[in-house]
Design an enzyme around this catalytic site. Structure first.
Site, PDB file in Angstrom:
ATOM      1  N   CYS A  97     -89.850 -41.005  -0.012  1.00  0.00           N
ATOM      2  CA  CYS A  97     -90.738 -42.173   0.020  1.00  0.00           C
ATOM      3  C   CYS A  97     -90.846 -42.834  -1.343  1.00  0.00           C
ATOM      4  CB  CYS A  97     -92.124 -41.752   0.478  1.00  0.00           C
ATOM      5  SG  CYS A  97     -92.098 -40.611   1.854  1.00  0.00           S
ATOM      6  N   HIS A 143     -89.420 -35.313  13.389  1.00  0.00           N
ATOM      7  CA  HIS A 143     -88.120 -35.485  12.721  1.00  0.00           C
ATOM      8  C   HIS A 143     -87.881 -34.512  11.572  1.00  0.00           C
ATOM      9  CE1 HIS A 143     -89.048 -37.909   8.962  1.00  0.00           C
ATOM     10  NE2 HIS A 143     -90.189 -38.055   9.597  1.00  0.00           N
TER      11      HIS A 143
HETATM   12  C1  LIG Z   1     -92.417 -36.171   6.173  1.00  0.00           C
HETATM   13  C2  LIG Z   1     -93.792 -35.723   5.811  1.00  0.00           C
HETATM   14  C3  LIG Z   1     -94.921 -36.404   6.287  1.00  0.00           C
HETATM   15  C4  LIG Z   1     -94.827 -37.657   7.107  1.00  0.00           C
HETATM   16  O1  LIG Z   1     -94.342 -37.448   8.381  1.00  0.00           O
HETATM   17  P1  LIG Z   1     -93.814 -38.733   9.194  1.00  0.00           P
HETATM   18  O2  LIG Z   1     -93.581 -38.250  10.575  1.00  0.00           O
HETATM   19  O3  LIG Z   1     -92.548 -39.175   8.509  1.00  0.00           O
HETATM   20  O4  LIG Z   1     -94.893 -39.762   9.107  1.00  0.00           O
HETATM   21  C5  LIG Z   1     -96.166 -35.918   5.941  1.00  0.00           C
HETATM   22  N1  LIG Z   1     -96.302 -34.821   5.179  1.00  0.00           N
HETATM   23  C6  LIG Z   1     -95.246 -34.135   4.712  1.00  0.00           C
HETATM   24  C7  LIG Z   1     -95.476 -32.909   3.903  1.00  0.00           C
HETATM   25  C8  LIG Z   1     -93.957 -34.572   5.000  1.00  0.00           C
HETATM   26  O5  LIG Z   1     -92.913 -33.894   4.518  1.00  0.00           O
END
Ligand SMILES: *Cc1c(COP(=O)(O)O)cnc(C)c1O
Length: 386
Positions: free
Chosen positions: A327, A203
Site C-alpha cells: 500500500c 485474498h
Molecule cells: C492485506 C491486509 C489488510 C487489508 O485487507 P484487504 O482485504 O486488502 O482490505 C489488513 N490488514 C493486514 C495485516 C493486511 O495484511
C-alpha cells in the site's frame, strides 16, 4: 497463468487463487445466480452455499458459524469493528492501538483522531514487540476498544494476542485483532480466546480479492457499518458477494488442511532462503523478532542499498517482493513499521520483504538465492562508484 519463470515472493501482498477455489466459485458466477435471500429453491440453494462457507471459515478459526460476518475485505472488517465499538457507549470514545498496524487500522485511527477521538499509540521495541505493562497502563475507563494486529504484514512478527486479551478483558474493554496475516498461517482457536472482534481477508489465503470476514463474538453487541437489508443476520447489509464467499470458504478449508504444511514446508523454504541470504550477502540483517514470527515472512535489511532500486532490478529478473507494505510502495516514506522499531531511515529504506506460500518451490528459492546477491552487489557497486 503467471509467467512461467516468475518468482512470486510477495504473498503478504496477495496470494495466488488456488485452482480448487476457482472451481468451487465458478458455478456462482454462471448458472447459480439466484439471490441468497430469495424464498424459492433457486435462491435457497445459493443461501446454503453461503452457510457452508460460513461453517468452513468457522472451522478454520475455531468459532461458531453464527459468529462469522462476510464483508467486502479485511479493511472493511477492521473499520466495522472500530465503528461498532465507538457506538456502544458515548462515554467510551478512547482507542488503544499500536504504531505498526496496517493502514486499514492506522489511517482509520488517524482520521478518528482528527475528528476528536483520543488515541493511544503503543510503540514497539527493536524486535517489533509491544510492552504489555504499557498496554495495561493505556487502557482506561473511557476506552472503547483496544485493536492490536495478530501478525505484522511487513515483518511477520506475532503479538502475544492471548496475553493481550487477558489484560484488556480484565479491564472490561472490547478487543479487536486484525488477523489478516495470521489466519491460514498459524492455528487460531477463537472458542476459548475471549476476543470480541477479528478481521480476515480472502485474498491473503489463496482466495479472491474483495471478500473478507469480521468475526463477532456471539456475546458481543454489534452495530452494523453498512445499513440496509437484513443480510448477514442484520450485521452487514447488501446482497452478498456469493462467489467470493464460496471461494473464501473453500480457501479456509484448504488453509486448514495446509496448516501443518505451512509450519513445516513453507517455513523450511523461508528459512532456507533467509539463511542462504545471510550466508551469501555481507551486511544483511533480519528485521523483527525471529522467535515470534509467521513461518512465511522474511524482512531483511541490506546495508547500503535503496529498496526501491532493488525492487526494480529484482523485477527485471522476474522476482516479485516488496519494500514495506504494498500500500505504501511508490511513496517515498520509509516503512512506518521499521521506523517504529527504532531503525534509521537508511535501514528502513534498505529493507525488503520476502513472503512465501505453499505455491513456492525449492527451485524458486535456489533461483532467488542466485539473483538477490547479484542485485545487492550491483547496487552497492553503483553507490560506491557514485
Ligand atoms: C492485506 C491486509 C489488510 C487489508 O485487507 P484487504 O482485504 O486488502 O482490505 C489488513 N490488514 C493486514 C495485516 C493486511 O495484511
Amino acid at each position: 497463468m503467471q509467467p512461467s519463470d516468475l518468482i512470486y515472493l510477495d504473498n503478504n501482498a496477495t496470494t495466488r487463487v488456488d485452482p480448487a477455489v476457482v472451481e468451487e466459485m465458478l458455478p456462482y458466477l454462471t448458472e447459480r445466480y439466484g439471490n441468497p435471500s430469495s424464498g424459492y429453491r433457486f435462491g435457497q440453494q445459493v443461501g446454503k452455499a453461503i452457510e457452508q462457507a460460513r461453517e468452513r471459515v468457522a472451522g478454520l478459526v475455531g468459532c461458531e458459524p453464527s459468529e462469522i460476518v462476510f464483508t467486502s475485505c479485511g479493511t472493511e472488517s477492521t473499520n466495522a469493528a472500530i465503528h461498532s465499538a465507538l457506538l456502544m457507549d458515548r462515554d467510551r470514545q478512547h482507542l488503544v492501538t499500536t504504531r505498526v498496524e496496517h493502514s486499514a487500522t492506522l489511517k482509520h485511527c488517524e482520521t478518528l483522531a482528527k475528528r476528536g477521538h483520543e488515541i493511544t499509540w503503543l510503540g514497539v521495541d527493536e524486535r517489533g514487540q509491544i510492552d504489555l505493562a504499557e498496554l495495561e497502563r493505556a487502557v482506561r475507563p473511557d476506552t472503547a476498544l483496544v485493536t492490536v494486529m495478530w501478525a505484522n504484514n511487513e515483518t511477520g512478527v506475532l503479538f502475544p494476542v492471548h496475553e493481550i486479551v487477558e489484560i484488556v478483558r480484565n479491564k472490561g474493554v472490547l478487543f479487536h485483532t486484525d488477523a489478516v496475516q495470521a489466519v491460514g498461517k498459524i492455528p487460531l482457536a477463537l472458542r476459548d480466546a475471549k476476543i470480541n472482534f477479528l478481521s480476515l481477508s480472502g485474498h491473503k489465503l489463496h482466495g479472491p480479492k474483495g471478500v473478507g470476514v469480521l468475526y463477532v463474538n456471539r456475546r458481543t453487541k454489534f452495530a452494523p457499518y453498512l445499513i440496509g437489508g437484513g443480510q448477514e443476520n442484520g450485521k452487514r447489509a447488501g446482497t452478498q458477494n456469493v462467489a467470493g464467499i464460496v471461494a473464501l470458504g473453500k480457501g479456509c478449508e484448504l488453509a486448514g488442511e495446509f496448516l501443518e504444511h505451512e509450519a513445516t514446508t513453507v517455513r523450511g523454504l523461508r528459512d532456507a532462503f533467509e539463511n542462504g541470504v545471510l550466508a551469501r550477502v555481507e551486511g544483511a540483517r533480519v528485521n523483527g523478532d525471529r522467535d515470534h514470527r509467521l513461518p512465511n515472512t522474511s524482512n531483511l535489511a541490506f546495508d547500503g542499498i535503496d529498496s526501491e532500486s532493488a525492487l526494480m532490478l529484482l523485477d527485471q529478473n522476474d522476482l516479485c517482493c516488496s519494500s514495506g507494505s504494498a500500500c505504501t510502495t511508490g511513496s517515498v516514506h520509509a516503512s512506518h513499521v521499521l521506523k517504529a522499531m527504532g531503525f534509521s531511515d537508511d535501514r528502513a529504506r534498505a529493507s525488503l520483504r520476502f513472503s512465501f506460500s505453499r505455491f513456492n518451490t525449492v527451485g524458486e528459492v535456489e533461483k532467488a538465492l542466485e539473483i538477490l546477491p547479484k542485485v545487492i552487489g550491483k547496487l552497492r557497486g553503483l553507490s560506491a562508484a557514485a
